[in-house]
Write a protein that holds these residues in place. Structure first.
Motif, PDB file in Angstrom:
ATOM      1  N   LYS A 125       1.260 -11.893  -1.657  1.00  0.00           N
ATOM      2  CA  LYS A 125       0.527 -12.852  -2.497  1.00  0.00           C
ATOM      3  C   LYS A 125       1.488 -13.563  -3.435  1.00  0.00           C
ATOM      4  N   LYS A 126       1.012 -14.684  -3.969  1.00  0.00           N
ATOM      5  CA  LYS A 126       1.777 -15.463  -4.937  1.00  0.00           C
ATOM      6  C   LYS A 126       1.089 -15.350  -6.294  1.00  0.00           C
ATOM      7  N   ASP A 127       1.895 -15.264  -7.344  1.00  0.00           N
ATOM      8  CA  ASP A 127       1.307 -15.277  -8.683  1.00  0.00           C
ATOM      9  C   ASP A 127       1.129 -16.725  -9.139  1.00  0.00           C
ATOM     10  N   TYR A 128       0.724 -16.911 -10.368  1.00  0.00           N
ATOM     11  CA  TYR A 128       0.435 -18.258 -10.866  1.00  0.00           C
ATOM     12  C   TYR A 128       1.652 -19.174 -10.870  1.00  0.00           C
ATOM     13  N   SER A 129       2.846 -18.583 -10.990  1.00  0.00           N
ATOM     14  CA  SER A 129       4.065 -19.401 -10.991  1.00  0.00           C
ATOM     15  C   SER A 129       4.587 -19.669  -9.579  1.00  0.00           C
ATOM     16  N   GLY A 130       3.933 -19.087  -8.575  1.00  0.00           N
ATOM     17  CA  GLY A 130       4.360 -19.285  -7.185  1.00  0.00           C
ATOM     18  C   GLY A 130       5.300 -18.207  -6.668  1.00  0.00           C
ATOM     19  N   LYS A 131       5.605 -17.233  -7.506  1.00  0.00           N
ATOM     20  CA  LYS A 131       6.489 -16.136  -7.097  1.00  0.00           C
ATOM     21  C   LYS A 131       5.727 -15.194  -6.165  1.00  0.00           C
ATOM     22  N   ARG A 132       6.363 -14.860  -5.046  1.00  0.00           N
ATOM     23  CA  ARG A 132       5.738 -13.964  -4.053  1.00  0.00           C
ATOM     24  C   ARG A 132       5.979 -12.504  -4.410  1.00  0.00           C
ATOM     25  N   SER A 133       4.970 -11.709  -4.139  1.00  0.00           N
ATOM     26  CA  SER A 133       5.107 -10.257  -4.274  1.00  0.00           C
ATOM     27  C   SER A 133       4.430  -9.604  -3.076  1.00  0.00           C
ATOM     28  N   THR A 134       4.890  -8.420  -2.757  1.00  0.00           N
ATOM     29  CA  THR A 134       4.355  -7.712  -1.593  1.00  0.00           C
ATOM     30  C   THR A 134       3.971  -6.296  -1.975  1.00  0.00           C
ATOM     31  N   GLN A 135       2.806  -5.896  -1.512  1.00  0.00           N
ATOM     32  CA  GLN A 135       2.343  -4.516  -1.671  1.00  0.00           C
ATOM     33  C   GLN A 135       2.262  -3.899  -0.279  1.00  0.00           C
ATOM     34  N   TYR A 136       2.411  -2.582  -0.232  1.00  0.00           N
ATOM     35  CA  TYR A 136       2.373  -1.855   1.034  1.00  0.00           C
ATOM     36  C   TYR A 136       1.360  -0.727   0.927  1.00  0.00           C
ATOM     37  N   GLY A 137       0.887  -0.298   2.080  1.00  0.00           N
ATOM     38  CA  GLY A 137      -0.046   0.812   2.080  1.00  0.00           C
ATOM     39  C   GLY A 137      -0.338   1.313   3.480  1.00  0.00           C
ATOM     40  N   VAL A 138      -1.240   2.266   3.543  1.00  0.00           N
ATOM     41  CA  VAL A 138      -1.714   2.812   4.811  1.00  0.00           C
ATOM     42  C   VAL A 138      -3.224   2.607   4.875  1.00  0.00           C
ATOM     43  N   TYR A 139      -3.762   2.625   6.078  1.00  0.00           N
ATOM     44  CA  TYR A 139      -5.198   2.414   6.258  1.00  0.00           C
ATOM     45  C   TYR A 139      -5.716   3.300   7.372  1.00  0.00           C
ATOM     46  N   VAL A 140      -7.004   3.475   7.366  1.00  0.00           N
ATOM     47  CA  VAL A 140      -7.708   4.074   8.491  1.00  0.00           C
ATOM     48  C   VAL A 140      -8.964   3.236   8.711  1.00  0.00           C
ATOM     49  N   THR A 141      -9.227   2.930   9.967  1.00  0.00           N
ATOM     50  CA  THR A 141     -10.406   2.147  10.336  1.00  0.00           C
ATOM     51  C   THR A 141     -11.159   2.896  11.428  1.00  0.00           C
ATOM     52  N   VAL A 154     -16.749   0.139  11.487  1.00  0.00           N
ATOM     53  CA  VAL A 154     -17.880   0.629  10.695  1.00  0.00           C
ATOM     54  C   VAL A 154     -17.419   1.179   9.356  1.00  0.00           C
ATOM     55  N   VAL A 155     -16.178   1.638   9.289  1.00  0.00           N
ATOM     56  CA  VAL A 155     -15.591   2.111   8.030  1.00  0.00           C
ATOM     57  C   VAL A 155     -14.140   1.652   8.005  1.00  0.00           C
ATOM     58  N   ASP A 156     -13.727   1.130   6.847  1.00  0.00           N
ATOM     59  CA  ASP A 156     -12.341   0.704   6.683  1.00  0.00           C
ATOM     60  C   ASP A 156     -11.907   1.017   5.263  1.00  0.00           C
ATOM     61  N   GLY A 157     -10.716   1.554   5.135  1.00  0.00           N
ATOM     62  CA  GLY A 157     -10.181   1.823   3.805  1.00  0.00           C
ATOM     63  C   GLY A 157      -8.706   2.128   3.866  1.00  0.00           C
ATOM     64  N   GLY A 158      -8.080   2.057   2.734  1.00  0.00           N
ATOM     65  CA  GLY A 158      -6.657   2.334   2.651  1.00  0.00           C
ATOM     66  C   GLY A 158      -6.225   2.501   1.215  1.00  0.00           C
ATOM     67  N   ASN A 159      -4.942   2.757   1.040  1.00  0.00           N
ATOM     68  CA  ASN A 159      -4.393   2.893  -0.305  1.00  0.00           C
ATOM     69  C   ASN A 159      -2.944   2.410  -0.326  1.00  0.00           C
ATOM     70  N   ASN A 160      -2.464   2.143  -1.531  1.00  0.00           N
ATOM     71  CA  ASN A 160      -1.096   1.687  -1.728  1.00  0.00           C
ATOM     72  C   ASN A 160      -0.106   2.812  -1.473  1.00  0.00           C
ATOM     73  N   THR A 161       1.068   2.422  -1.001  1.00  0.00           N
ATOM     74  CA  THR A 161       2.181   3.351  -0.812  1.00  0.00           C
ATOM     75  C   THR A 161       3.465   2.640  -1.216  1.00  0.00           C
ATOM     76  N   PRO A 162       4.550   3.374  -1.374  1.00  0.00           N
ATOM     77  CA  PRO A 162       5.833   2.699  -1.555  1.00  0.00           C
ATOM     78  C   PRO A 162       6.187   1.895  -0.307  1.00  0.00           C
ATOM     79  N   GLU A 163       7.147   0.994  -0.440  1.00  0.00           N
ATOM     80  CA  GLU A 163       7.588   0.194   0.702  1.00  0.00           C
ATOM     81  C   GLU A 163       8.102   1.126   1.807  1.00  0.00           C
ATOM     82  N   PRO A 164       7.673   0.882   3.069  1.00  0.00           N
ATOM     83  CA  PRO A 164       8.152   1.733   4.172  1.00  0.00           C
ATOM     84  C   PRO A 164       9.657   1.583   4.356  1.00  0.00           C
TER      85      PRO A 164
END
Length: 165
Positions: A125-141, A154-164
């Motif tokens: 995503k980009k913040d208001y100034s246009g700077k990009r940032s990246t978050q990482y995580g795992v999921y199960v669907t 029918v079910v989807d969820g995940g959580n943040n993790t450090p960068e792989p």
């Protein structure tokens, strides 16, 4: 008479060489049905991610969600039902964050009607100034075959993790 035994031995050896060994899947229709479901679920999950990257999260989530969907939200109440999911997704900006993911594991029930995927996601995503940032995580669907044969989650969820690594 002394040639009968060697001749029989040759016949037995030759016939054993011609015996076809079948794979376990071809011998077991249930295993073949399960593997087909696993392959289909993996493909649906990959196509879900591609759609998210190309047309946005809102389009992807509303395309692949079942009517009775439950979306687990990190740090918030779950979203229950398709209408609630559509409302949640409609609040995302058109040029909002880009979510993609990679399947690490897929499995399915022997019936071929229910399965899951597990993997890693990346949200850019980009913040208001246009700077990009990246978050990482795992999921199960959790995926369920619909009456029309399509796979929907029918079910989807995940959580943040450090960068792989």
């Amino acid at each position: 008479m002394k040639y009968v035994f060697p001749l029989l031995l040759i016949i037995v050896l030759m016939s054993s060489c011609r015996t076809r060994v079948e794979s376990p899947r071809s011998m077991n229709p249930t295993a073949a049905m399960r593997q087909k479901a696993i392959d289909e679920i993996r493909e649906a999950d990959q196509n879900f991610s591609i759609l998210s990257e190309k047309q946005g999260m809102a389009k992807a989530f509303t395309t692949y969600a079942s009517d009775d969907v439950i979306k687990l939200n990190d740090g918030a109440e779950p979203t229950v039902g398709f209408d609630s999911l559509r409302a949640q997704m409609s609040r995302l900006p058109a040029d909002g964050p880009v979510l993609t993911w990679q399947v690490l594991k897929a499995d399915a029930a022997q019936s071929g009607e229910l399965g899951y995927t597990f993997g890693q996601w990346m949200l850019t995503k980009k913040d208001y100034s246009g700077k990009r940032s990246t978050q990482y995580g795992v999921y199960v669907t959790v995926w369920k075959r619909q009456r029309d044969g399509q796979w929907r989650f029918v079910v989807d969820g995940g959580n943040n993790t450090p960068e792989p690594k």
